[in-house]
Enzyme design. Structure first.
Site, PDB file in Angstrom:
ATOM      1  N   GLU A 268       0.772  -1.121   0.061  1.00 24.12           N
ATOM      2  CA  GLU A 268       0.046  -0.164   0.057  1.00 24.12           C
ATOM      3  C   GLU A 268       0.921   1.226   0.030  1.00 24.12           C
ATOM      4  OE1 GLU A 268      -3.612   1.994   2.784  1.00 24.12           O
ATOM      5  OE2 GLU A 268      -2.152   0.641   3.714  1.00 24.12           O
ATOM      6  N   LYS A 343     -10.026   2.304  -1.871  1.00 23.28           N
ATOM      7  CA  LYS A 343      -9.765   1.665  -0.414  1.00 23.28           C
ATOM      8  C   LYS A 343     -11.203   2.401   0.257  1.00 23.28           C
ATOM      9  CE  LYS A 343      -7.275   1.811   3.586  1.00 23.28           C
ATOM     10  NZ  LYS A 343      -5.917   2.327   4.398  1.00 23.28           N
ATOM     11  N   CYS A 377      -5.678  -2.784   3.017  1.00 30.26           N
ATOM     12  CA  CYS A 377      -4.967  -2.470   4.505  1.00 30.26           C
ATOM     13  C   CYS A 377      -6.106  -2.601   5.453  1.00 30.26           C
ATOM     14  CB  CYS A 377      -4.256  -1.341   4.620  1.00 30.26           C
ATOM     15  SG  CYS A 377      -3.239  -1.172   6.226  1.00 30.26           S
TER      16      CYS A 377
END
Length: 520
Positions: A268, A343, A377
């Site tokens: 990331e 995300k 994440c």
């Protein structure tokens, strides 16, 4: 910056069966590849397409044919050991093609010289291997040229030359390539191609054995479906230019290709490394400066995916769209196409320091290795997303992450392993390590990247295919087997996907997703 149209960066490379409309381009390709040899005639290629169309492949790049190969099926036991190319191809017409034979015989491979280094030959060989598996053929046999032999024929015999190439003391563009693609030398045939003066008319008869072959039947049984993944635990350090960043990325993609990887996975926001030379100390301004490199980043990874024939999970990158900054992970397929995953869940840190906005597109992607998902994440810590992805057919969930301390890292790791167990799916985490002393909010990193499995007898003992040592720059390479996963979902010790109490609970989304959830 307005939302980028990714199609303008795509450079589509397609492996497909040959069509009649391709014949003129194939003529031109052969003139470039074999200028000193007799070319195909139209009647030859028309005969190939009429008799065995599924055995003729081309590689198309940006609407241009840059590679091709031809083949037929034979029962090789019926041919003399010292056969010639004319014998095995019926003088190029393949009218001796035997649908009930046991061996796929490759009679030609061509790759345009300007596109060598892009794994074009390997793609064609992989297409042949997949065809052999589908048709349950015993092996692939080829009569391979040795075009560098003319340089050594006065000092060694063909057998000695082949031994030197096999021992890597001499490089031969054809024989070395065939050995690297799993073919073994059976014998050396003289007078194989009378017009092949570079090989002094010799050819190596080579064979690749289909380990999935099942005797006495034409039915194809799939015993395994391995997918090789290389995870890059990327070192964050100060650099001086985008070119330096590109060299580091290409190095790792090259390593992934050398190991025969299907996927290379970056962490990331590892592109924040570029901030080390942007000379902007205010994080909210630095992130917008960083987003100016979006097009360079996309072009770089699209090129690397095609050049090295590796699907790349390009970590994630901060992208400006409609005056908002998003954290986006891109999938760069090795056929030149591109996808992206926003995300969904933004951390307090991202919101406070950089003003990152959450996405609302939940996607599952098709690849040449099955369906996959990317959850960046923090997203892996919300089990609903993984549940949805697996319901849509995902077999692997890739998790690029960036954490600065052990507690944050363990949240990602434990949740990734939990998702693997809960959903009978493979999960892959790739994180950053190192320090960037000149970049606000990216000063320290903590990671131990890895590849995880469900917990059952069919998989690795601890549910870990492989993991990196913590906090060092390194990679881990591992194979995940999609066929074992499929069987385990049906007959494992526990069957979480089947045993869910859908009568008591379900996952419902408040937004339109790319696919309607299906019941597993």
């Amino acid at each position: 910056m307005s939302k980028l149209d990714l199609t303008q960066y795509e450079k589509k490379i397609i492996v497909r069966t040959m069509h009649d409309k391709d014949i003129e381009q194939i003529f031109e390709l052969q003139k470039v590849c074999f200028p000193d040899m007799d070319p195909w005639e139209r009647k030859h290629l028309e005969s190939h397409l009429k008799i065995f169309p599924e055995g003729q492949f081309v590689v198309e790049f940006e609407s241009k044919i840059i590679g091709s190969c031809s083949s037929l099926i034979v029962n090789f036991d019926e041919y003399d050991d010292k056969h010639t190319w004319d014998d095995i191809t019926d003088e190029g017409y393949i009218t001796n093609h035997d649908p009930d034979g046991y061996n796929l015989y490759g009679i030609e491979v061509m790759v345009h010289p300007e596109y060598r280094g892009m794994k074009i030959g390997r793609r064609l060989y992989e297409a042949r291997k997949e065809l052999a598996r589908e048709l349950n053929l015993k092996s692939i046999i080829i009569g391979g040229r040795i075009p560098n032999y003319h340089k050594h024929e006065n000092e060694m015999s063909p057998r000695e030359y082949v031994e030197e190439v096999r021992n890597q003391n001499i490089y031969d563009p054809v024989l070395t390539f065939q050995i690297m693609n799993g073919f073994t030398v059976m014998r050396i045939n003289p007078n194989y191609l009378p017009d092949d003066n570079l090989s002094a008319k010799y050819a190596t008869l080579m064979e690749w054995n289909n380990i999935d072959y099942r005797a006495r039947t034409k039915r194809h049984f799939k015993t395994s479906h391995p997918v090789r993944i290389m995870v890059i635990q990327y070192m964050m350090k100060n650099i001086d230019s985008f070119e330096e960043f590109t060299k580091q990325c290409e190095y790792y993609v090259d390593v992934a290709a050398d190991y025969g990887s299907d996927f290379a996975v970056f962490p990331e926001i590892f592109t924040t490394q570029l901030m080390s030379f942007l000379e902007e100390k205010v994080p909210s301004k630095a992130v917008r400066r960083l987003s100016e490199y979006t097009e360079d980043y996309i072009e770089m990874f699209t090129h690397l995916a095609v050049k090295y024939n590796v699907n790349i999970i390009g970590g994630s990158h901060f992208v400006e769209e409609e005056d908002q900054i998003y954290n986006i992970s891109y999938l760069f397929r090795r056929d030149g196409t591109i996808e992206k995953q926003y995300k969904i869940h933004v951390t307090p840190n991202e919101r406070t320091w950089w003003g990152i906005q959450p996405g609302d597109a939940i996607k599952v992607f098709d690849t040449d290795c099955g369906r996959i998902a990317i959850q960046i994440c923090y997203d892996i810590q919300f089990p609903e997303l993984a549940r949805y992805a697996v319901d849509q057919g995902a077999n692997i969930i890739f998790v690029p992450f960036c954490t600065d301390d052990r507690q944050g890292y363990l949240r990602v790791r434990y949740c990734a392993q939990a998702r693997a167990v809960e959903n009978q799916v493979y999960t892959v985490i790739a994180g950053t390590v190192g320090n960037m002393t000149q970049v606000e909010n990216m000063d320290i990193q903590y990671a131990q990247s890895g590849i995880f499995t469900p917990s059952d007898f069919e998989f690795a003992r601890d549910g870990i295919i492989g993991e990196c040592n913590p906090n060092v720059e390194t990679v881990v390479v591992g194979d995940v087997d999609l066929e074992i996963l499929r069987r385990q979902r049906k007959s494992g010790t526990v069957r979480q996907l089947r045993d869910r109490r859908r009568d008591l609970f379900e996952t419902r989304f408040n937004i339109e997703t790319d696919h309607k959830p299906k019941r597993t």
